[in-house]
Design an enzyme around this catalytic site. Sequence first.
Site, PDB file in Angstrom:
ATOM      1  N   SER A  61     -25.730 -25.906  54.809  1.00  0.00           N
ATOM      2  CA  SER A  61     -24.788 -26.070  55.938  1.00  0.00           C
ATOM      3  C   SER A  61     -23.390 -25.571  55.631  1.00  0.00           C
ATOM      4  CB  SER A  61     -24.686 -27.553  56.293  1.00  0.00           C
ATOM      5  OG  SER A  61     -25.914 -28.008  56.789  1.00  0.00           O
TER       6      SER A  61
ATOM      7  N   GLU B 141       0.790  -1.229   0.000  1.00  0.00           N
ATOM      8  CA  GLU B 141       0.000   0.000   0.000  1.00  0.00           C
ATOM      9  C   GLU B 141       0.825   1.284   0.000  1.00  0.00           C
ATOM     10  OE1 GLU B 141      -3.348   0.042  -0.236  1.00  0.00           O
ATOM     11  OE2 GLU B 141      -3.403  -2.163  -0.286  1.00  0.00           O
TER      12      GLU B 141
END
Length: 774
Positions: free
Chosen positions: A342, A81
Amino acid sequence: MKKRLLKILKRMCVVIASCIILFFLIDLIFPFRIDVSYSPVVEARDGTVLHTWLAKDEQWRIKASLDEIAPEFTKAIIYKEDKYFYSHPGVNLFAVCRAFFNNLFHLKRTSGASTISMQVVRMLHPESRTYFNKCIEMFRAEQLELHHSKKEILELYCNLLPYGGNIQGIKTASLLYFNKTPDKLSLAEATALTIIPNRPNSLVPGKNNAAIIAERNKWLKNFKSENLFADVIVDDALNEPLTATRHHAPHAVPQFAWRLHKKNLSQTQLRSTLDKNIQQKTKTIVSNYAAQLKAQNINNAAVIIINNKTHEVMAYIGSPSFEDRAHFGEVDGVQALRSPGSTLKPLLYGLSFDAGLITPKTILEDVPLNIAGYAPENYDMQFRGNVTAEDALKNSLNIPAVELLNQLGLKNFLTKLTVAGFNDTWRNRNKEGLSLILGGCRIRLDELTALYSAFANNGKYYPLKWTMDDSSISKNSASHSVTVLSPGADYMLTQILTTLHRPDLPNAYYIAENIPKIAWKTGTSYGRKDAWSVGYNKTYTIGVWIGNFSGEGVPDLSGASVATPLLFKLFNAIDYDPSNEWVQPPKDLSFRLVCAKTGRIPNDFCNDQVMDYYIPGISTNEKCNHLKEVFVSADEKYSYCTSCLPAGGYKEKLFQNITPKLATWYKMNHIAYQKIPKHNPSCTRDFNGYAPVITSLNNGMVYIIMDKQQQQLTLSCAASNDVTQVYWYVNDKFLSAANPQQKIFFNPASSNIKISCADDKGRNTNIEIKVKFD
Ligand SMILES: [Zn+2]
Ligand SMILES: [Zn+2]
């Protein structure tokens, strides 16, 4: 001539200076704003993307820094590019001029005039292609270069590249098309990803793979001829097939991701502490296990795994399936407030060790109990008489736990829970009662698991760590820890929770499966709505919750039968080490012989002695009183006290010394025990031992009578074991004489009633109740 040249030079300088000043002025007035919204991402500790969402503008745009991107990609895209990216100032004047002349003379259109910086500007502010807009674009590119480094510009470029549809950026494309992070891209893959942005609509991975390969190979050959990469690597890349296809955006930890994201809204990249492998293993195991539970109408489960050394959350399962909307799969079970059953009992026993109330061998009473109207029962509706503290905890007995909490103090217990990060119990502290220890409160799985992780850390609690940059904890972890239990108490607790022969071990495991070497505790909530199992070894603490988010109870649901098998599977999968001896007795702990009958320091008459741990200076040093000396007549028909002791004809004898509660229970269950003979009838002394305890009614309570004709109130008591007769009074009027175990009934006549119970030694108890007639 010279003067003229100087004048021109001067003018040029003025023009250039003016241009520069103008540039800075425009830059100041029209600054170039970069406003990119990225997809929020939650990563595993190694950077694997676990979860992501759409960015604010509905794009999949995951931010990547340059060092996360394979260098092959950046090298290739710069070559393709903008070859002079690192040398031009934002605009490549040579390329612009070339393009301008080509256009002017209608020569072939050449590309390359747009630099990467200009492309960034266009991607951020797309405008129609006119000469004017082109000029603005160039100006903006200069602005970009002025305020940002080349590295920043390239990074921005990589993050904005279009990949078709709403996919933007190299990281997004790499993840969605190749299912990998961009640092793992091969040259072939990287090259493919450099060409798609040029024609994102016609080069769609998975659809146009042949076209992509053709274009890719064209560029690869180009790279080869330019010696951009080594020939071998390019040749390899040329032969690489293209497997790209569109994957779903990562969505592996929905509840966890939301939890983290909500707390850190401004942060797009959250590096969590989750371990990818442990998370994946846990997910698979939980999914398979949950599928089996469906047949029992059990539809949800949640799991959290904590590293005990770093306090980091390693795995997190909010529900077995987020998509299971029929069973509220989107709910986060780790954060849901549920009844703990518990599971808080270990903390109570640990705190009771530290308060000096008990040691593991201390005998506790498991007999009917009534504390201010609260009469708990055991899960099996049985009572066991005398039990050691360790057996009471192993068997998860309710009555000793309630009694112990009553002794320790509810407030003390609530304070510790708060220190250890439990929020709801603190918010509701004024509403909590003794039933809290049996599950009458609300807690979260992450809170509970963090508490057990404290048990694995010698009783020190550390806040959980969720993200890798959560430096608040890691920098100075000691200052952020809170002591929940002393090392000694914690060791005794862990010893009890590690014992293998336990009632909460699923039956099948004795034979079929490997039992991991862990300490663990189960819990089942009232109505069988919640099954818990939380366990720890030196490295990990795992918390498991199983139930239905709908709140529906299931008869088969229990911590031992449903949650523990999953806990074991998880430990076996992530850290199974049966030879792992990981707990050592700490320095503050010692051991001694105690009387097996009470767990106290042996007296002369204590023959049955056992070894027990204790904390010197803390654990009670009371001597055993399981027997007491009583003066009795030679025929053992009568007993004497010091005030009625005859001059001769008596002897001293040892008798069982038990509380009225236990004596009553023995009598009711026909358990033989040694009764003290009737006290000397001619004795006039008031006894100050145990007065009878009225067990059927409670002082200060209101009782509602629905039908005045029918309903009677029951009178019963627990009397000392030297009592043979009790006398009942209502409002100071004699009602009845009875033996201590006998129940008496009466019809209340008034609304305020005083009830008295006296025994044959003259000891008396009064209570006052209110009766309402409905
Ligand atoms: Zn004893
Ligand atoms: Zn006497």
